[in-house]
Design a protein around this motif. Structure first.
Motif, PDB file in Angstrom:
ATOM      1  N   PHE A 112     -49.576 -33.946 -73.613  1.00  0.00           N
ATOM      2  CA  PHE A 112     -50.505 -33.575 -72.549  1.00  0.00           C
ATOM      3  C   PHE A 112     -50.048 -34.100 -71.194  1.00  0.00           C
ATOM      4  O   PHE A 112     -49.615 -35.249 -71.074  1.00  0.00           O
ATOM      5  CB  PHE A 112     -51.909 -34.104 -72.855  1.00  0.00           C
ATOM      6  N   ASP A 113     -50.160 -33.259 -70.196  1.00  0.00           N
ATOM      7  CA  ASP A 113     -49.853 -33.623 -68.807  1.00  0.00           C
ATOM      8  C   ASP A 113     -51.177 -34.010 -68.144  1.00  0.00           C
ATOM      9  O   ASP A 113     -51.951 -33.158 -67.723  1.00  0.00           O
ATOM     10  CB  ASP A 113     -49.212 -32.433 -68.095  1.00  0.00           C
ATOM     11  N   LEU A 235     -55.750 -20.140 -74.216  1.00  0.00           N
ATOM     12  CA  LEU A 235     -56.376 -21.237 -73.492  1.00  0.00           C
ATOM     13  C   LEU A 235     -55.788 -22.572 -73.933  1.00  0.00           C
ATOM     14  O   LEU A 235     -55.515 -23.450 -73.101  1.00  0.00           O
ATOM     15  CB  LEU A 235     -57.887 -21.212 -73.717  1.00  0.00           C
ATOM     16  N   ALA A 236     -55.592 -22.730 -75.230  1.00  0.00           N
ATOM     17  CA  ALA A 236     -55.007 -23.968 -75.743  1.00  0.00           C
ATOM     18  C   ALA A 236     -53.635 -24.228 -75.119  1.00  0.00           C
ATOM     19  O   ALA A 236     -53.327 -25.357 -74.716  1.00  0.00           O
ATOM     20  CB  ALA A 236     -54.888 -23.896 -77.267  1.00  0.00           C
ATOM     21  N   LYS A 237     -52.827 -23.196 -75.015  1.00  0.00           N
ATOM     22  CA  LYS A 237     -51.494 -23.353 -74.423  1.00  0.00           C
ATOM     23  C   LYS A 237     -51.591 -23.753 -72.957  1.00  0.00           C
ATOM     24  O   LYS A 237     -50.798 -24.571 -72.470  1.00  0.00           O
ATOM     25  CB  LYS A 237     -50.712 -22.052 -74.586  1.00  0.00           C
ATOM     26  N   GLN A 238     -52.549 -23.197 -72.223  1.00  0.00           N
ATOM     27  CA  GLN A 238     -52.748 -23.572 -70.829  1.00  0.00           C
ATOM     28  C   GLN A 238     -53.066 -25.066 -70.701  1.00  0.00           C
ATOM     29  O   GLN A 238     -52.675 -25.716 -69.727  1.00  0.00           O
ATOM     30  CB  GLN A 238     -53.879 -22.761 -70.208  1.00  0.00           C
ATOM     31  N   LEU A 239     -53.785 -25.593 -71.685  1.00  0.00           N
ATOM     32  CA  LEU A 239     -54.210 -26.987 -71.643  1.00  0.00           C
ATOM     33  C   LEU A 239     -53.136 -27.954 -72.146  1.00  0.00           C
ATOM     34  O   LEU A 239     -53.312 -29.175 -72.052  1.00  0.00           O
ATOM     35  CB  LEU A 239     -55.479 -27.152 -72.471  1.00  0.00           C
ATOM     36  N   GLY A 240     -52.048 -27.426 -72.682  1.00  0.00           N
ATOM     37  CA  GLY A 240     -50.940 -28.283 -73.085  1.00  0.00           C
ATOM     38  C   GLY A 240     -50.634 -28.335 -74.562  1.00  0.00           C
ATOM     39  O   GLY A 240     -49.715 -29.040 -74.989  1.00  0.00           O
TER      40      GLY A 240
END
Length: 255
Positions: A112-113, A235-240
């Motif tokens: 996670f960033d 959405l999950a990919k957008q969140l890291g």
């Protein structure tokens, strides 16, 4: 005979290779139930938590029918360990079981960033507010069909306060979107995100998702994600999150 396992850890070996937090919740006796064909040495088992049932071990028809057979009209998401279990579910339920594809993600807290997640969280428009899911919201959610799953697996607020975690976006004091724990396990939660229909496609799910992930990381918890559909996966990919695999499940209704 199928029975509830008093010591759910007896079935742990049957689920050993399955990286699914709802199974861990059941095996560690945090929440959910494990059923098997023997109290001490089960050859097959089902981990049941909320809508979900995970089947492992030697496929048995009696176990497949046990979950939904006790409640007419009950909906369930049945997850087979392998093709043999999948075939048995199809034979037992026929047209009452709809085959679907779900998406599992790797459990990588270091991926996670945090800065990016903070930027997402701070993108909340000024007409909205972000708050933690407290006792007032817990009780409110229980009466709302669209967001009941934020808290429905927790028997009372005390249990939620101890084991669960959630953030809610409100507008004029009314919740319109939120991210909360569908379930909890030692060391983390399984995330549930919902947005009222009229407030969708405004980026609110991404904002509250980022907020909940940051809260989890700050508390040393892992925010696990399992996607129901490609939109949730995106959405999950957008969140890291990074994709682990697509897998087969069945949405079933008893007759």
């Amino acid at each position: 005979m199928i029975e509830k396992l008093i010591n759910p850890g007896r079935a742990e070996i049957l689920f050993a290779s399955w990286q699914e937090t709802m199974i861990w919740s059941c095996l560690k006796n945090v929440m959910g139930t494990v059923y098997g064909d023997h109290p001490e040495r089960p050859g097959c088992a089902a981990a049941v938590l909320g809508d979900f049932t995970f089947f492992a071990g030697e496929p048995r028809e009696e176990l497949v029918l046990y979950r939904l057979g006790s409640s007419r009209g009950e909906f369930g998401i049945l997850v087979p360990q392998n093709d043999a279990w999948a075939g048995l579910i199809e034979r037992c339920y026929g047209e009452r079981a709809r085959k679907v594809t779900r998406y599992a993600f790797r459990k990588e807290p270091e991926a996670f960033d945090r800065e990016k997640l903070r930027d997402m969280r701070e993108a909340l428009p000024p007409e909205y507010s972000l708050r933690m899911l407290d006792k007032e919201l817990y009780e409110w959610c229980l009466g709302q069909a669209w967001c009941r799953d934020w808290v429905s697996q927790y028997p009372d607020y005390g249990f939620y306060e101890k084991n669960g975690l959630g953030v809610v976006i409100t507008r004029e004091g009314i919740p319109v979107s939120g991210a909360s724990s569908y379930s909890s396990y030692p060391g983390g939660i399984e995330i549930e995100i919902d947005t009222r229909e009229e407030y969708r496609r405004r980026g609110l799910a991404r904002i509250c998702g980022a907020g909940l992930i940051l809260e989890c990381l700050d508390r040393g918890l892992y925010p696990s994600w399992d996607a129901q559909n490609p939109w949730s996966a995106a959405l999950a990919k957008q969140l890291g999150y990074r994709m682990e695999q697509a897998y087969t499940a069945y949405e079933a209704v008893d007759s």
